[in-house]
Design a protein around this motif. Structure first.
Motif, PDB file in Angstrom:
ATOM      1  N   VAL A  10       0.414   4.974  -9.815  1.00 25.64           N
ATOM      2  CA  VAL A  10       0.754   3.688  -9.213  1.00 25.64           C
ATOM      3  C   VAL A  10       1.991   3.148  -9.909  1.00 25.64           C
ATOM      4  N   GLY A  11       2.912   2.591  -9.130  1.00 24.38           N
ATOM      5  CA  GLY A  11       4.161   2.054  -9.675  1.00 24.38           C
ATOM      6  C   GLY A  11       5.330   3.012  -9.582  1.00 24.38           C
ATOM      7  N   THR A  12       5.067   4.266  -9.197  1.00 25.98           N
ATOM      8  CA  THR A  12       6.134   5.260  -9.080  1.00 25.98           C
ATOM      9  C   THR A  12       7.030   4.931  -7.887  1.00 25.98           C
ATOM     10  N   ARG A  13       8.344   4.990  -8.119  1.00 27.62           N
ATOM     11  CA  ARG A  13       9.299   4.834  -7.009  1.00 27.62           C
ATOM     12  C   ARG A  13       9.379   6.173  -6.292  1.00 27.62           C
ATOM     13  N   VAL A  14       9.300   6.138  -4.975  1.00 30.36           N
ATOM     14  CA  VAL A  14       9.319   7.356  -4.170  1.00 30.36           C
ATOM     15  C   VAL A  14      10.357   7.225  -3.064  1.00 30.36           C
ATOM     16  N   GLU A  15      10.712   8.365  -2.512  1.00 29.89           N
ATOM     17  CA  GLU A  15      11.674   8.450  -1.420  1.00 29.89           C
ATOM     18  C   GLU A  15      11.033   9.232  -0.285  1.00 29.89           C
ATOM     19  N   VAL A  16      11.296   8.817   0.946  1.00 29.81           N
ATOM     20  CA  VAL A  16      10.781   9.518   2.123  1.00 29.81           C
ATOM     21  C   VAL A  16      11.642  10.754   2.354  1.00 29.81           C
ATOM     22  N   VAL A  17      11.031  11.945   2.338  1.00 28.32           N
ATOM     23  CA  VAL A  17      11.788  13.182   2.537  1.00 28.32           C
ATOM     24  C   VAL A  17      11.591  13.745   3.937  1.00 28.32           C
ATOM     25  N   GLU A  18      10.611  13.238   4.649  1.00 25.32           N
ATOM     26  CA  GLU A  18      10.357  13.645   6.029  1.00 25.32           C
ATOM     27  C   GLU A  18       9.660  12.485   6.719  1.00 25.32           C
ATOM     28  N   ILE A  19      10.097  12.162   7.927  1.00 24.24           N
ATOM     29  CA  ILE A  19       9.495  11.043   8.658  1.00 24.24           C
ATOM     30  C   ILE A  19       8.165  11.507   9.271  1.00 24.24           C
ATOM     31  N   PRO A  20       7.076  10.799   8.997  1.00 24.97           N
ATOM     32  CA  PRO A  20       5.794  11.168   9.600  1.00 24.97           C
ATOM     33  C   PRO A  20       5.809  10.845  11.096  1.00 24.97           C
ATOM     34  N   HIS A  41      14.907   8.996   3.579  1.00 23.53           N
ATOM     35  CA  HIS A  41      15.452   8.675   2.258  1.00 23.53           C
ATOM     36  C   HIS A  41      15.262   7.212   1.867  1.00 23.53           C
ATOM     37  N   GLU A  42      14.472   6.466   2.633  1.00 26.36           N
ATOM     38  CA  GLU A  42      14.158   5.096   2.221  1.00 26.36           C
ATOM     39  C   GLU A  42      13.275   5.140   0.974  1.00 26.36           C
ATOM     40  N   GLN A  43      13.490   4.195   0.094  1.00 29.14           N
ATOM     41  CA  GLN A  43      12.729   4.155  -1.151  1.00 29.14           C
ATOM     42  C   GLN A  43      11.634   3.098  -1.079  1.00 29.14           C
ATOM     43  N   GLY A  44      10.543   3.397  -1.753  1.00 34.25           N
ATOM     44  CA  GLY A  44       9.433   2.471  -1.826  1.00 34.25           C
ATOM     45  C   GLY A  44       8.713   2.641  -3.151  1.00 34.25           C
ATOM     46  N   VAL A  45       7.658   1.859  -3.342  1.00 32.39           N
ATOM     47  CA  VAL A  45       6.887   1.887  -4.582  1.00 32.39           C
ATOM     48  C   VAL A  45       5.421   2.117  -4.238  1.00 32.39           C
ATOM     49  N   ILE A  46       4.793   3.062  -4.944  1.00 29.36           N
ATOM     50  CA  ILE A  46       3.373   3.329  -4.733  1.00 29.36           C
ATOM     51  C   ILE A  46       2.574   2.164  -5.295  1.00 29.36           C
ATOM     52  N   ARG A  47       1.754   1.565  -4.453  1.00 29.39           N
ATOM     53  CA  ARG A  47       0.912   0.435  -4.850  1.00 29.39           C
ATOM     54  C   ARG A  47      -0.527   0.853  -5.103  1.00 29.39           C
ATOM     55  N   GLN A  48      -0.958   1.972  -4.467  1.00 26.20           N
ATOM     56  CA  GLN A  48      -2.339   2.424  -4.619  1.00 26.20           C
ATOM     57  C   GLN A  48      -2.441   3.881  -4.192  1.00 26.20           C
ATOM     58  N   ARG A  49      -3.333   4.620  -4.864  1.00 26.43           N
ATOM     59  CA  ARG A  49      -3.636   5.997  -4.434  1.00 26.43           C
ATOM     60  C   ARG A  49      -4.884   5.944  -3.592  1.00 26.43           C
ATOM     61  N   PHE A  59       7.268  -0.581   1.347  1.00 29.97           N
ATOM     62  CA  PHE A  59       8.647  -0.420   1.792  1.00 29.97           C
ATOM     63  C   PHE A  59       9.172  -1.799   2.185  1.00 29.97           C
ATOM     64  N   ALA A  60      10.441  -1.893   2.520  1.00 28.68           N
ATOM     65  CA  ALA A  60      11.041  -3.166   2.921  1.00 28.68           C
ATOM     66  C   ALA A  60      10.347  -3.737   4.157  1.00 28.68           C
ATOM     67  N   ASN A  61       9.879  -2.870   5.062  1.00 31.83           N
ATOM     68  CA  ASN A  61       9.261  -3.324   6.313  1.00 31.83           C
ATOM     69  C   ASN A  61       7.752  -3.419   6.253  1.00 31.83           C
ATOM     70  N   GLY A  62       7.155  -3.246   5.098  1.00 31.15           N
ATOM     71  CA  GLY A  62       5.714  -3.403   5.009  1.00 31.15           C
ATOM     72  C   GLY A  62       5.053  -2.402   4.083  1.00 31.15           C
ATOM     73  N   LEU A  63       3.731  -2.464   4.071  1.00 28.83           N
ATOM     74  CA  LEU A  63       2.887  -1.626   3.236  1.00 28.83           C
ATOM     75  C   LEU A  63       2.214  -0.610   4.143  1.00 28.83           C
ATOM     76  N   PHE A  64       2.467   0.690   3.885  1.00 34.31           N
ATOM     77  CA  PHE A  64       1.983   1.748   4.777  1.00 34.31           C
ATOM     78  C   PHE A  64       1.229   2.818   4.006  1.00 34.31           C
ATOM     79  N   LEU A  65       0.285   3.471   4.672  1.00 30.23           N
ATOM     80  CA  LEU A  65      -0.444   4.613   4.130  1.00 30.23           C
ATOM     81  C   LEU A  65       0.304   5.865   4.538  1.00 30.23           C
TER      82      LEU A  65
END
Length: 87
Positions: A10-20, A41-49, A59-65
């Protein structure tokens, strides 16, 4: 991409490498949303596993699974000396 055996903390910054194919909101009652709400390549932060290699990512546009296979952790090795991503 994060391999199933590599759990990202939790707290790790991640990048999208493929769009789901779609996004699932992390609301108490999850909803499916179109995938264009995040960019490649949008960046986000892991809030929960979550179970089965799924992460709750802010992400900037919301919290997603999102499954870990669509994410790559951003670490010190992937950043420039001033903290920016290389171009």
């Amino acid at each position: 991409m994060a391999k199933p055996q590599e759990l990202l903390p939790v707290g790790t910054r991640v990048e999208v490498v493929e769009i789901p194919p779609y996004l699932k909101t992390a609301d108490p009652v999850p909803r499916l949303r179109p995938a264009h709400l995040i960019q490649l390549h949008e960046q986000g932060v892991i809030r929960q596993r979550r179970m089965l290699g799924t992460y709750c990512v802010q992400f900037a546009n919301g919290l997603f699974l999102i499954e870990g296979k669509y994410l790559r952790p951003l670490g010190a090795a992937g950043l420039e000396s001033d903290g920016r991503l290389p171009r």
